[in-house]
Write an enzyme that holds these catalytic residues in place. Structure first.
Site, PDB file in Angstrom:
ATOM      1  N   ASP A  80       0.875  -1.175  -0.118  1.00  0.00           N
ATOM      2  CA  ASP A  80      -0.098   0.167  -0.126  1.00  0.00           C
ATOM      3  C   ASP A  80       0.661   1.343   0.036  1.00  0.00           C
ATOM      4  OD1 ASP A  80       0.819  -0.665   2.687  1.00  0.00           O
ATOM      5  OD2 ASP A  80      -0.746   0.779   3.384  1.00  0.00           O
ATOM      6  N   GLU A 142       0.092  -1.339   5.705  1.00  0.00           N
ATOM      7  CA  GLU A 142       1.419  -0.722   6.466  1.00  0.00           C
ATOM      8  C   GLU A 142       1.150   0.732   6.841  1.00  0.00           C
ATOM      9  OE1 GLU A 142       5.284   0.772   7.665  1.00  0.00           O
ATOM     10  OE2 GLU A 142       3.853   1.431   5.933  1.00  0.00           O
TER      11      GLU A 142
END
Length: 376
Positions: A80, A142
């Protein structure tokens, strides 16, 4: 050994796949296709059912070469990105840096790590380099507080130790320590009253909160510990005639040692409780450990191996203590020794984010070097 053009092209392909945190669906599918095409087994957990993100954590395993019994290694990056990360248009400048067009981030954090992994696997196969079992773990969420890693099923991890490819700094930098973090929510409940008619009958929760903050030690507490108030809210917009009944603070504390973190959180709690008692307010103080700390010295096997491998490719290893958390913290909490390696990206989380092609190449070289060094 590393094919620079192939690596750059793959990196640019990856950053053009939109994957803002919580919207990882498309990148996850692409990664499953890419790693499986290279002959790795593909597994995923069920973490998205708990995180609300667009993908599960992905686990790709490359079996050991025949006859090799080296320790099992893993490498990890996250899929991400932060915002603005839609419609990224990467471009290579004459100075050797890859940037976006300036309207978005670049996404080198952390697709540089993913591209380096894929290139390293290709090199191992093309050069027929012997290796032990390797696992590549790509996490979701994350950037939203390590949510994917924190929701991970650790039973899917199959490694003796490993490396996160997700730190800023020059290639060769190794984050051998990072702090644990407590997320703190503080709510003060006072008593409302009319601010002009009978303010003495009220207890302003905002005043209580302000006095409590004034009694806290914040910022840099010591070389291992920090604390911060990140948000203060209370009252109704435009309603200045009400003694505010409720105020809420969002805060954090970090430390490289759990004992010092506990002391800091206790001190913040005491500051809040003492003021609440003095002013006749109620206190709700909630603290949650988000992730554990980790710390290694230069003689730890996970550190020694990285230093030897980085030296072998012409880098100068430098160990340091990070002030921020990463998925490496979570993996250490699972009992798998992990340190975080710098990949060279610059100005992450901004539209000025960039990475040098030479650092992309060195990151891929470092993965190959670590794999080879573990058998030396």
């Amino acid at each position: 050994m590393i094919q620079q053009q192939r690596l750059v092209e793959e990196f640019m392909e990856l950053v053009q796949i939109d994957s803002e945190t919580r919207s990882e669906q498309r990148i996850a599918e692409v990664l499953k296709q890419k790693f499986s095409a290279l002959g790795l087994t593909v597994q995923e957990d069920d973490s998205m059912s708990r995180t609300g993100h667009g993908a599960n954590n992905l686990f790709f395993t490359l079996s050991a070469s025949e006859g090799v019994t080296a320790p099992k290694l893993f490498f990890t990056s996250h899929m991400d990105t932060v915002t603005p990360g839609k419609g990224i248009k990467p471009q290579l400048g004459e100075d050797g840096y890859i940037r976006s067009d300036g309207t978005t981030i670049l996404g080198a954090d952390d697709k540089a790590g993913i591209a380096a992994m894929l290139e390293a696997i290709r090199v191992l196969k093309e050069q027929q380099l012997a290796h032990g079992q390797l696992q590549f773990v790509i996490t979701a969420g994350e950037e939203a507080g390590l949510k994917g890693a924190r929701a991970m099923d650790p039973k899917l991890l199959d490694a003796d130790f490993g490396y996160a490819l997700d730190s800023n700094g020059a290639i060769g930098d190794i984050a051998v320590a990072a702090p644990t973090q407590a997320k703190i929510t503080i709510t003060f409940l006072g008593r409302s009253a009319h601010a002009g008619v009978n303010p003495e009958d009220g207890v302003s929760a905002i005043t209580v909160a302000a006095k409590a903050i004034s009694r806290m030690r914040l910022g840099r507490i010591d070389k291992e510990t920090t604390a911060n108030i990140g948000r203060f809210e209370g009252g109704v917009e435009g309603a200045t005639n009400i003694v505010v009944e409720k105020a809420r603070l969002e805060a954090e504390a970090r430390s490289l040692t759990q004992a010092r973190l506990d002391e800091q959180v206790a001190a913040m709690r005491e500051a809040c409780q003492s003021v609440a008692d003095e002013m006749g307010a109620k206190l709700d103080f909630q603290s949650e450990i988000i992730y554990p700390a980790y710390m290694y010295d230069d003689e730890a096997p996970v550190v020694k191996l990285a230093k030897q491998a980085l030296t072998s490719i012409g880098c100068t290893p430098r160990t340091f203590h990070s002030g921020g958390g990463s998925d490496a913290n979570v993996f250490n909490g699972f009992g798998v020794p992990t340190v975080n390696l710098a990949v060279g990206y610059v100005d992450i989380h901004t539209t000025q984010e960039r990475i040098a092609v030479s650092d992309l190449v060195k990151t891929a070289e470092s993965v190959v070097a670590i794999v080879r060094q573990v058998q030396a």
